[in-house]
Write a protein that holds these residues in place. Structure first.
Motif, PDB file in Angstrom:
ATOM      1  N   ILE A  15       0.849  -1.190   0.000  1.00  0.00           N
ATOM      2  CA  ILE A  15       0.000   0.000   0.000  1.00  0.00           C
ATOM      3  C   ILE A  15       0.882   1.237   0.000  1.00  0.00           C
ATOM      4  CG2 ILE A  15      -1.776   1.285   1.250  1.00  0.00           C
ATOM      5  CD1 ILE A  15      -2.537  -1.405   2.584  1.00  0.00           C
ATOM      6  N   GLU A  16       0.587   2.151  -0.901  1.00  0.00           N
ATOM      7  CA  GLU A  16       1.283   3.425  -0.903  1.00  0.00           C
ATOM      8  C   GLU A  16       0.423   4.431  -0.139  1.00  0.00           C
ATOM      9  OE1 GLU A  16       2.737   4.926  -4.594  1.00  0.00           O
ATOM     10  OE2 GLU A  16       3.141   2.912  -5.350  1.00  0.00           O
ATOM     11  N   TYR A  17       1.056   5.187   0.734  1.00  0.00           N
ATOM     12  CA  TYR A  17       0.334   6.176   1.536  1.00  0.00           C
ATOM     13  C   TYR A  17       0.680   7.574   1.054  1.00  0.00           C
ATOM     14  CZ  TYR A  17      -0.245   2.135   4.544  1.00  0.00           C
ATOM     15  OH  TYR A  17      -0.549   0.902   5.022  1.00  0.00           O
ATOM     16  N   SER A  19      -3.504   6.970   0.424  1.00  0.00           N
ATOM     17  CA  SER A  19      -4.325   6.398  -0.643  1.00  0.00           C
ATOM     18  C   SER A  19      -5.732   6.137  -0.125  1.00  0.00           C
ATOM     19  CB  SER A  19      -3.711   5.098  -1.173  1.00  0.00           C
ATOM     20  OG  SER A  19      -3.737   4.094  -0.176  1.00  0.00           O
ATOM     21  N   ASP A  20      -6.670   6.038  -1.054  1.00  0.00           N
ATOM     22  CA  ASP A  20      -8.039   5.673  -0.689  1.00  0.00           C
ATOM     23  C   ASP A  20      -8.069   4.163  -0.518  1.00  0.00           C
ATOM     24  OD1 ASP A  20      -8.853   8.292  -0.820  1.00  0.00           O
ATOM     25  OD2 ASP A  20      -9.512   8.146  -2.889  1.00  0.00           O
ATOM     26  N   PHE A  21      -8.624   3.698   0.607  1.00  0.00           N
ATOM     27  CA  PHE A  21      -8.557   2.287   0.966  1.00  0.00           C
ATOM     28  C   PHE A  21      -9.943   1.792   1.373  1.00  0.00           C
ATOM     29  CE2 PHE A  21      -7.583  -1.329   3.655  1.00  0.00           C
ATOM     30  CZ  PHE A  21      -6.586  -1.958   2.924  1.00  0.00           C
ATOM     31  N   ARG A  71      -9.363   7.497   3.715  1.00  0.00           N
ATOM     32  CA  ARG A  71      -8.070   7.986   3.250  1.00  0.00           C
ATOM     33  C   ARG A  71      -7.014   7.438   4.203  1.00  0.00           C
ATOM     34  NH1 ARG A  71      -5.929   9.296  -1.417  1.00  0.00           N
ATOM     35  NH2 ARG A  71      -4.333  10.893  -1.251  1.00  0.00           N
ATOM     36  N   THR A  73      -3.468   6.997   5.656  1.00  0.00           N
ATOM     37  CA  THR A  73      -2.258   7.815   5.709  1.00  0.00           C
ATOM     38  C   THR A  73      -1.058   7.061   6.258  1.00  0.00           C
ATOM     39  OG1 THR A  73      -2.939   8.667   7.866  1.00  0.00           O
ATOM     40  CG2 THR A  73      -3.555   9.972   5.922  1.00  0.00           C
TER      41      THR A  73
END
Length: 95
Positions: A15-17, A19-21, A71, A73
């Protein structure tokens, strides 16, 4: 006794932060369930809009599946959100 999955180091996260999850939550279809879960989401994502919650009743109508897109973070934020939702008395399952 269940064993816990191994801890994944932050540098190996998929997961890149930020990002919408999406998070899926299931609970009994009762008055106040959606609002209670929205309040939890807002604790971890102050910009969370409860109007974006997707709802799907179970085939028998007893349960309600919710999809919340928050979102994300940090990994710590997601871990704590999952813990909080998993221990909420109205929640049966969190995915």
């Amino acid at each position: 006794m269940a064993t816990l999955p191994p801890e994944i180091p932050p540098e190996r996260s998929l997961i890149e932060y930020p990002s919408d999850f999406p998070i899926k939550v299931m609970g009994a279809r009762v008055e106040g369930f959606v609002e209670a879960i929205a309040r939890v989401a807002q604790q971890f994502d102050p910009g969370f809009d409860a109007a974006t919650i997707e709802q799907r009743p179970s085939s028998g109508g007893r349960y309600l599946g919710l999809t919340l897109t928050i979102r994300a973070t940090s990994r710590e934020q997601l871990d704590e959100l999952y813990r909080t939702l998993s221990t909420h008395p109205m929640v049966k399952v969190v995915l």
